[in-house]
Design a protein around this motif. Structure first.
Motif, PDB file in Angstrom:
ATOM      1  N   SER A  83       0.816  -1.211   0.000  1.00 35.90           N
ATOM      2  CA  SER A  83       0.000   0.000   0.000  1.00 35.90           C
ATOM      3  C   SER A  83       0.856   1.271   0.000  1.00 35.90           C
ATOM      4  CB  SER A  83      -0.913   0.021   1.232  1.00 35.90           C
ATOM      5  OG  SER A  83      -1.511   1.293   1.384  1.00 35.90           O
ATOM      6  N   PRO A  84       0.724   2.140  -1.019  1.00 30.94           N
ATOM      7  CA  PRO A  84       1.437   3.424  -1.009  1.00 30.94           C
ATOM      8  C   PRO A  84       1.030   4.310   0.164  1.00 30.94           C
ATOM      9  CG  PRO A  84       0.593   2.924  -3.208  1.00 30.94           C
ATOM     10  CD  PRO A  84      -0.021   1.938  -2.268  1.00 30.94           C
ATOM     11  N   LEU A  85      -0.234   4.220   0.585  1.00 30.89           N
ATOM     12  CA  LEU A  85      -0.698   5.018   1.716  1.00 30.89           C
ATOM     13  C   LEU A  85       0.035   4.644   2.996  1.00 30.89           C
ATOM     14  CD1 LEU A  85      -4.570   5.193   1.218  1.00 30.89           C
ATOM     15  CD2 LEU A  85      -2.969   7.118   1.203  1.00 30.89           C
ATOM     16  N   VAL A  86       0.204   3.349   3.214  1.00 28.72           N
ATOM     17  CA  VAL A  86       0.931   2.902   4.406  1.00 28.72           C
ATOM     18  C   VAL A  86       2.379   3.374   4.329  1.00 28.72           C
ATOM     19  CG1 VAL A  86       1.793   0.887   5.661  1.00 28.72           C
ATOM     20  CG2 VAL A  86      -0.569   0.944   4.853  1.00 28.72           C
ATOM     21  N   GLY A  87       2.995   3.236   3.173  1.00 30.77           N
ATOM     22  CA  GLY A  87       4.380   3.666   3.015  1.00 30.77           C
ATOM     23  C   GLY A  87       4.561   5.152   3.224  1.00 30.77           C
TER      24      GLY A  87
END
Length: 284
Positions: A83-87
């Protein structure tokens, strides 16, 4: 091989799942990835009349919301890594998921919600959720309620989940742009459960001065706890200050957890080591 009989359910929605839980009247186990429950079924530790499998209940995924990042309860560790959001917003969870005990097999099958609900002190996830000041949404037939991670974990293998309740999502507040993360753990070998974990969220100004700090330790106590980091605010992180925080981490381990891997006294002692490392990782 699972020796006992049970009725298997695969609800297609949260509403159906909580209805099944209510009808089971406490004689049901919920599974998502099943990495905790299925082995216990195999060994006869659990003997429920009903198994409720959430894989089709539409509780997986990561999305942005006004409150921050919303993570479905059945989201796997691998999905967190993808997930880009988590990163971008919660890189602490990315680091935690990358090194989760069990390797690729558990990353692909295990879920963050399942880890939270099982509430084992040795799990990687609880301290990370507490450090991020996450909240957990619990649903039952009569509605929902939100519980902060710091109060959700009540002891070894005990959580705030009541009979008939189901964890549906975890919300991580969006951090300020100047936030940095640190995560550390001590384990005897790659395949063993952690003896202690520490997760740090640190806000630094352009000169490296601490504007806010939140540090949580897991594994040392029967539940994760927050360490007093007030001495850090308004000053850069130094080795001497990190040593003071480490001592506070040890002192705060007031209900040490003992299992076959390590006794409470040892866990309490090493809690300061991992806390210091997580703090220094976040500061660099």
């Amino acid at each position: 091989m699972i020796g006992q009989r049970f009725e298997y359910h695969a609800p297609a929605s949260v509403e159906e799942a909580v209805g099944l839980l209510a009808a089971a009247n406490g004689d049901a186990n919920v599974i998502a990835g099943g990495t905790w429950v299925v082995p216990e079924l195999t060994h006869g530790i659990r003997t429920p009349a009903h198994i409720i499998d959430l894989r089709h209940a539409e509780l997986s995924g990561v999305s942005a919301s006004d409150a921050g990042i919303t993570i479905g309860a059945t989201t796997t560790y691998s999905a967190l890594l993808d997930s880009p959001l988590v990163g971008e917003w919660a890189a602490l969870l990315h680091t935690m998921a990358l090194g989760v005990t069990g390797g690729a097999q558990v990353r692909n099958q295990g879920t963050i919600g399942g880890s939270a609900c099982y509430a084992t002190p040795s799990s990687d996830a609880p301290a990370a959720l507490v450090a991020l000041d996450a909240s957990l949404t619990l649903a039952e037939a009569g509605g929902t309620r939100d519980v902060r991670a710091e109060t959700f974990f009540e002891g070894a293998f005990r959580s705030a989940l009541k009979q008939g309740e189901l964890l549906t999502e975890i919300v991580v507040p969006e951090p300020p742009s100047n936030v940095q993360f640190g995560y550390d753990k001590l384990k005897f070998c790659e395949s063993s459960w952690p003896i202690a974990t520490a997760a740090c969220v640190l806000g630094l100004d352009g000169d490296g001065v601490v504007e806010f700090a939140r540090l949580a330790v897991g594994g040392a106590n029967t539940k994760p706890y927050v360490v007093d980091t007030s001495l850090l605010v308004g000053t850069p992180v130094t080795r001497d200050l990190a040593d003071e925080v480490a001592e506070r981490a040890r002192e705060a381990a007031d209900d040490p957890y003992t299992d076959v891997l390590a006794d409470g006294a040892y866990r309490q002692q090493v809690s300061g080591v991992v806390a210091k490392r997580a703090l220094l990782d976040a500061a660099t």
